[in-house]
Design a protein around this motif. Sequence first.
Motif: not given
Lengths: 208, 208
Positions: A171-183
Amino acid sequence: MDTTAPGPRPAPAPGSAPRRRDKAATRAALLDAARLRFGRHGYDGTGVRDIAADAGVDAALVFRYFGSKQRLYAEAVRAEVPAGLAADRRRPLEEVTADLLHDVVFADWSAYDGEHPLLVMLRSSGRDHVRAQLRTRICDDYLGEFARRLDGPDAALRAELLGALLLGMGVMRSLVGSPALGEASYERTRPLVDRLVAALAQAEEDGR
Amino acid sequence: MDTTAPGPRPAPAPGSAPRRRDKAATRAALLDAARLRFGRHGYDGTGVRDIAADAGVDAALVFRYFGSKQRLYAEAVRAEVPAGLAADRRRPLEEVTADLLHDVVFADWSAYDGEHPLLVMLRSSGRDHVRAQLRTRICDDYLGEFARRLDGPDAALRAELLGALLLGMGVMRSLVGSPALGEASYERTRPLVDRLVAALAQAEEDGR
DNA sequence: GTCTATACTGTGATAGAC
DNA sequence: GTCTATCACAGTATAGAC
């Protein structure tokens, strides 16, 4: 709603197969388009006309082949849970969770616009039929065998906590687009997850 | 929690009693109704007519007061992040996370039909404006101070993992309706979460 | 048989007249 | 502040063109 792909019928590009009047191909094209649209915009944000236009056919075919938008959704969003993810009792737990981590959080589900089908469904969890599908898939398909592995009084709860962690990461990566987990990469994330899983497995040993 | 917009309104003339047709009261009623509807059915599943009817006024007032459905949503779903949740550096980490656990996962947000506003927003994350709001609130408001506390190379990532865990738990409880977490109490869940948080905090000490 | 055109009915957001 | 018109678009059904 999105009005991309206007016009009656863009002529097939030279070289692309002129897939006209092929039932199976049309069905598959509709499913592919549906996955993309539902993934990007959710159930309510997607119209059958959009899907049909993407597939290059008329909207009526959705009903001919699937009966309703709801049934199309259910079929489009159905994805195989990797067989044996949690099935083999001899594999170490961290290996199994690592597979899950890869599958749910880091895999590129390009057919669904980059998101795991479960995350896609989450976005449409306002609909009861979606919630039911979600619960079955997560709790039974993904976590069931897990709960059986971690025995102890809190087994089911701990299995769901593990599910919550992985799902939350997705969820954090895909739906929220959070910076640390996203990268972050899978490799960099895995040791942290391993540590958390170990803490979860170990909890059965002490009384609470 | 009640955001009764306190505009500087002049007091009604002495003798004129009718508090009906009060601009502020109408606005507040619309916001309350909107929270409930959006919480239950998501952004797309909710119509301005429904909201207005619940509030006992005409739908046109929504546009008069908020400009658009989208702006009404943004305002309805804005909730205060509990001040000082992660602000005080002297509080032990587990205490802070326990507060978060209570706030995000177990609190009864009855104004939103029982779900935390963040989970409500998740359901509408197909809309870009919702995603942006989500990211700001989670990563900045909730996790920012956390990342500063856990220092080390992976601080931001570990803070987001903590966020993922809590968010995921909320998702499992509210959106998925998973059995174990759905029935578990705060008291029974907290020790497990404490253990996970400890594992996360401890990870900074070893090289990865 | 596979598909397209088009119509039907409901509901969405919004504007402008009362 | 409220009522009503408007206009686009949703899901769905049917008739008939290829």
